[in-house]
Design an enzyme around this catalytic site. Structure first.
Site, short mmCIF file in Angstrom:
data_model
loop_
_atom_site.label_atom_id
_atom_site.label_comp_id
_atom_site.label_asym_id
_atom_site.label_seq_id
_atom_site.Cartn_x
_atom_site.Cartn_y
_atom_site.Cartn_z
N HIS A 83 0.85 -1.20 0.00
CA HIS A 83 0.00 0.00 0.00
C HIS A 83 0.88 1.25 0.00
CE1 HIS A 83 -3.90 2.04 1.66
NE2 HIS A 83 -3.11 2.95 1.10
N HIS B 25 1.21 5.00 -2.19
CA HIS B 25 0.78 5.93 -3.24
C HIS B 25 2.02 6.61 -3.82
CE1 HIS B 25 -3.49 5.76 -1.94
NE2 HIS B 25 -2.97 5.61 -0.73
N PRO C 79 -4.07 8.21 -12.34
CA PRO C 79 -3.74 8.81 -13.64
C PRO C 79 -4.30 10.23 -13.72
CG PRO C 79 -4.67 6.61 -13.93
CD PRO C 79 -4.87 6.99 -12.49
N LYS C 80 -3.45 11.17 -14.19
CA LYS C 80 -3.87 12.57 -14.26
C LYS C 80 -3.61 13.13 -15.64
CE LYS C 80 -2.40 12.86 -9.50
NZ LYS C 80 -1.75 11.55 -9.52
N HIS D 276 -9.82 1.63 -0.19
CA HIS D 276 -9.71 2.34 1.09
C HIS D 276 -11.09 2.23 1.74
CE1 HIS D 276 -5.99 3.87 -0.49
NE2 HIS D 276 -5.76 4.58 0.60
N GLU E 210 -11.60 4.20 6.63
CA GLU E 210 -10.54 5.13 7.09
C GLU E 210 -11.17 6.17 8.01
OE1 GLU E 210 -8.34 7.11 3.94
OE2 GLU E 210 -6.70 7.64 5.29
N ASP F 215 1.62 3.53 3.28
CA ASP F 215 0.65 4.48 2.73
C ASP F 215 1.37 5.57 1.93
OD1 ASP F 215 -1.93 5.19 2.21
OD2 ASP F 215 -2.30 6.22 4.11
C1 LIG Z 1 -3.63 9.38 4.02
N1 LIG Z 1 -4.64 8.50 3.56
C2 LIG Z 1 -5.11 8.45 2.27
N2 LIG Z 1 -6.43 8.15 2.12
C3 LIG Z 1 -6.99 8.14 0.89
N3 LIG Z 1 -6.32 8.43 -0.23
C4 LIG Z 1 -5.00 8.73 -0.14
C5 LIG Z 1 -4.34 8.73 1.12
N4 LIG Z 1 -3.05 9.03 0.90
C6 LIG Z 1 -2.92 9.22 -0.45
N5 LIG Z 1 -4.10 9.06 -1.07
C7 LIG Z 1 -4.42 9.24 -2.51
O1 LIG Z 1 -3.20 9.16 -3.25
C8 LIG Z 1 -2.93 10.40 -3.94
C9 LIG Z 1 -1.45 10.65 -4.00
O2 LIG Z 1 -0.81 9.70 -4.84
P1 LIG Z 1 -1.02 9.63 -6.43
O3 LIG Z 1 -1.17 11.05 -6.93
O4 LIG Z 1 -2.24 8.81 -6.68
O5 LIG Z 1 0.24 8.98 -6.93
C10 LIG Z 1 -3.71 11.43 -3.14
O6 LIG Z 1 -3.98 12.59 -3.91
C11 LIG Z 1 -4.97 10.66 -2.74
O7 LIG Z 1 -5.89 10.62 -3.81
ZN LIG Z 2 -3.75 4.93 1.14
#
Ligand SMILES: CNc1ncnc2c1ncn2[C@@H]1O[C@H](COP(=O)(O)O)[C@@H](O)[C@H]1O
Ligand SMILES: [Zn+2]
Length: 344
Positions: free
Chosen positions: A16, A18, A102-103, A199, A202, A278
């Site tokens: 997990h 991002h 994706p953006k 998710h 949360e 995370d």
């Molecule tokens: C802290 N808890 C969390 N809960 C929910 N979504 C989260 C998150 N942390 C990150 N993201 C999601 O991941 C994006 C950033 O990575 P990417 O731009 O996708 O690579 C955030 O903008 C949010 O949409």
């Molecule tokens: Zn997350």
């Protein structure tokens, strides 16, 4: 070897993470230097912008803006992907599931965004000893049409990158968007063999949590506000819970480490638990650090650490034969590190 070193050297599995939250400060500085030169304003602003010292989820979400600017170009995105993977490899993560939303912008379509990430993953895997898969994230604060585009891109690119694209993540600010609206899109992903990591729980939202569990998923991100009834159902459906200790405490969805739901779920065997970071950049942590925290807070034994690692392999979105290899590597490490030294 002391336990901290044992954990640092341990072959680890991260499920997990991002992408835009996973670059450590040093890597972001390196990225800024590459993009803007050594003495750029961006670099000066950096220290203020970057790490999240604590607050609520809304404040945390503002932290991603800075990284999103840095990854808005092909060069920035590819380099950020390489640096994030390199950081995990340095921490002895041997299998990483990276996820990203994706953006689209003036330089890239969403599909090009994903292709850039995939190219960088392929390139970095040749240099670092780490295997990486990619989940595409649906941002729940955006439209269902955007979510559908994301799933379509995953399905289209899965043919070419079948060993890398493995599933769909459902994330974004949990206070925004309505899960029910995304069900048809998530259903489409599932029908086409994409795995689901949602998710879920949360924040405290019992009705939505029920809807999500009923819909089903392979893995539940966070699982902070699950009731006993919901936990029983998660267990019955063999859903794993991705626990992110530092993330939850810094976002104040959990009061302190001692109170973290990990304790109840893991100790009372309520469901399979996986330890994850995370956003290790935003929360200034590493997977090793999360293991050390868990070990110290909950008095975990080496056997518990082994169990957590094997749980992660079991619920990774990879083929059985690869799971077998990963488990062998982990078991081997525990065996040689815990065997008494031979006398001669
Ligand atoms: C802290 N808890 C969390 N809960 C929910 N979504 C989260 C998150 N942390 C990150 N993201 C999601 O991941 C994006 C950033 O990575 P990417 O731009 O996708 O690579 C955030 O903008 C949010 O949409
Ligand atoms: Zn997350």
């Amino acid at each position: 070897m002391d336990t901290t070193n044992f954990i640092r050297m341990m072959p680890k599995i991260e499920l997990h993470a991002h992408l835009n939250g996973s670059l450590c400060t040093k890597s972001i500085e390196e990225l800024c230097e590459e993009l803007y030169g050594v003495n750029s304003n961006e670099k000066v602003l950096l220290s203020k912008e970057l790490v999240f010292d604590g607050g609520n989820l809304d404040q945390c979400f503002l932290k991603f803006r800075f990284m999103h600017e840095l990854t808005a170009t092909k060069k920035g995105l590819q380099l950020a992907t390489e640096l994030a993977i390199r950081d995990f490899a340095k921490d002895n993560v041997i299998y990483l599931e990276l996820r990203t939303t994706p953006k689209k912008n003036s330089e890239m379509s969403k599909e090009e965004y994903v292709k850039n990430v995939l190219e960088a993953i392929e390139r970095t895997m040749k240099i670092e000893s780490i295997h990486v898969s990619l989940l595409l994230s649906i941002d729940r604060s955006k439209s269902v049409a955007e979510a559908e585009e994301t799933v379509n891109i995953a399905l289209q690119l899965k043919n070419t990158y079948k060993d890398i694209i493995s599933g769909i993540d459902f994330s974004g600010n949990p206070k925004l968007g309505n899960f029910m609206h995304f069900i048809p899109v998530l259903e489409k992903a599932r029908k086409n063999d994409l795995k689901l990591a949602l998710h879920c729980a949360e924040i405290h939202n019992p009705a939505e949590i029920d809807q999500m569990i009923k819909f089903g998923m392979e893995r539940c991100g966070h699982g902070t506000f699950l009731s006993e009834l919901q936990l029983n159902e998660i267990y019955r459906r063999n859903i794993a819970i991705e626990c992110c200790l530092t993330s939850n405490v810094k976002c104040s969805t959990v009061k302190c480490y001692d109170d973290h739901h990990f304790k109840h779920i893991f100790n009372d065997k309520k469901a399979p638990v996986i330890l994850c970071t995370d956003d290790c950049g935003v929360f200034d942590t590493t997977l090793s650090n999360e293991f050390v925290l868990a070990k110290n807070t909950f008095n975990l034994t080496k056997n518990d650490l082994l169990q957590l690692s094997l749980n992660a392999v079991e619920f990774a979105f990879v083929h059985e034969h690869f799971k077998h290899d990963l488990k062998q590597r982990i078991r081997h490490y525990f065996k040689i590190q815990t065997e008494p030294e031979s006398k001669n």
